[in-house]
Design a protein around this motif. Structure first.
Motif, PDB file in Angstrom:
ATOM      1  N   LEU A   1       0.830  -1.206   0.000  1.00 39.36           N
ATOM      2  CA  LEU A   1       0.000   0.000   0.000  1.00 39.36           C
ATOM      3  C   LEU A   1       0.862   1.252   0.000  1.00 39.36           C
ATOM      4  N   SER A   2       0.253   2.381  -0.343  1.00 37.95           N
ATOM      5  CA  SER A   2       1.002   3.627  -0.514  1.00 37.95           C
ATOM      6  C   SER A   2       1.591   4.145   0.799  1.00 37.95           C
TER       7      SER A   2
ATOM      8  N   TYR B   1      -9.842   5.505   2.212  1.00 41.28           N
ATOM      9  CA  TYR B   1      -8.848   5.585   1.139  1.00 41.28           C
ATOM     10  C   TYR B   1      -8.055   4.288   1.025  1.00 41.28           C
TER      11      TYR B   1
ATOM     12  N   GLU C   1      -7.804   1.528  -2.018  1.00 42.96           N
ATOM     13  CA  GLU C   1      -6.529   1.107  -2.584  1.00 42.96           C
ATOM     14  C   GLU C   1      -6.395  -0.421  -2.557  1.00 42.96           C
TER      15      GLU C   1
ATOM     16  N   SER D   1      -8.511  -1.783  -5.287  1.00 44.32           N
ATOM     17  CA  SER D   1      -7.957  -1.512  -6.624  1.00 44.32           C
ATOM     18  C   SER D   1      -6.945  -2.580  -7.050  1.00 44.32           C
ATOM     19  N   ARG D   2      -6.379  -3.285  -6.087  1.00 39.72           N
ATOM     20  CA  ARG D   2      -5.442  -4.363  -6.434  1.00 39.72           C
ATOM     21  C   ARG D   2      -6.175  -5.529  -7.081  1.00 39.72           C
TER      22      ARG D   2
ATOM     23  N   VAL E   1      -7.702   4.882  -7.647  1.00 36.32           N
ATOM     24  CA  VAL E   1      -7.249   5.451  -6.384  1.00 36.32           C
ATOM     25  C   VAL E   1      -7.190   6.976  -6.438  1.00 36.32           C
ATOM     26  N   HIS E   2      -6.828   7.534  -7.579  1.00 41.38           N
ATOM     27  CA  HIS E   2      -6.674   8.984  -7.657  1.00 41.38           C
ATOM     28  C   HIS E   2      -8.000   9.729  -7.506  1.00 41.38           C
TER      29      HIS E   2
ATOM     30  N   LYS F   1      -7.818  11.799   0.433  1.00 37.19           N
ATOM     31  CA  LYS F   1      -7.057  11.353   1.598  1.00 37.19           C
ATOM     32  C   LYS F   1      -7.404  12.140   2.861  1.00 37.19           C
TER      33      LYS F   1
END
Length: 256
Positions: A25-26, A40, A44, A47-48, A56-57, A61
């Motif tokens: 993850l980010s 958020y 994410e 989205s995987r 995600v964009h 956040k």
């Protein structure tokens, strides 16, 4: 994030923690209740598995209530396209950082995406309160009634549902549960709740002899006056002086 951290401290099973790290993850989550509340990280994760449906964009956040509501509303719409759903109670509990809600949410997402079951997981019927935590505390350290309402009725809940009647009902439910817990504590620990007598109760009482109660005697100086002891005073005798007043007879001004 270190995986030496026990699931007891994070609220997540070890297999779920390993799965989260494998997703890269980010940013690393440290507090499940706080970091997963805005949705958020959940978007994410999704989205995987569904990159076309969860961009995600397009998620915020931010940690404001409006940002959380927008993110979760978008997540729910995207899940419906895949015939997937998360319980509304779990989502609301995560938004408002209720105890145990975010942990259950992450484990539900794990079950949906991996088709694996988790043992010893708290069921969705949980009311997401701090009751379990309060029961672990000694009786003296437990919340008061006002603190119980503050802990279990978040300010974001009031902002999301500003209806006074609804919030009043929620507060009454919390208060009723708190009073039930206090009543159970009184049964289990009767000695702690036993009231201590004050100095007035501990003081020795010396009742007045019955022979002097209501006793009256005439004054040696004024035969028209006499003193009486009150029969209603249990301590020192209190005297009352009775005075007789003689008023002159007024003559009538009317001539017969």
């Amino acid at each position: 994030m270190s995986f030496a951290k026990s699931p007891k401290n994070t609220g997540l099973q070890r297999e779920v923690m390993k799965w989260l790290q494998s997703l890269e993850l980010s940013f690393h989550w440290r507090n499940v209740r706080r970091d997963f509340s805005n949705g958020y990280l959940v978007a994410e994760i999704l989205s995987r598995y569904y990159p076309q449906d969860f961009l995600v964009h397009s998620y915020d956040k931010g940690t404001s209530l409006s940002a959380k509501q927008r993110n979760w509303s978008q997540i729910e719409r995207s899940l419906q396209k895949q015939n997937l759903h998360l319980m509304k109670e779990i989502i609301d509990g995560s938004i408002h950082c209720k105890p145990g809600a975010a942990e259950l949410l992450v484990q539900e997402v794990y079950t949906i995406l991996t088709n694996r079951s988790i043992r010893d997981v708290e069921g969705p019927e949980s009311d997401f309160t701090d009751q379990e935590y309060q029961e672990l505390l000694p009786t003296l350290a437990r919340s008061t009634a006002s603190k119980a309402i503050k802990n279990n009725l978040r300010i974001t809940e009031i902002m999301a549902e500003p209806d006074i009647s609804t919030n009043k009902w929620k507060a009454e439910v919390i208060l009723h549960r708190h009073l039930e817990q206090r009543a159970a504590d009184r049964v289990l620990n009767p000695g702690r709740f036993k009231g201590k007598p004050n100095l007035g109760r501990l003081a020795a009482k010396h009742p007045e002899p019955s022979s002097r109660r209501g006793e009256c005697f005439a004054s040696s100086r004024d035969t028209s006056s006499k003193f009486c002891f009150s029969s209603t005073w249990s301590g020192a005798a209190v005297s009352f002086k009775e005075i007789k007043v003689h008023q002159p007879v007024r003559r009538s001004l009317v001539n017969y």
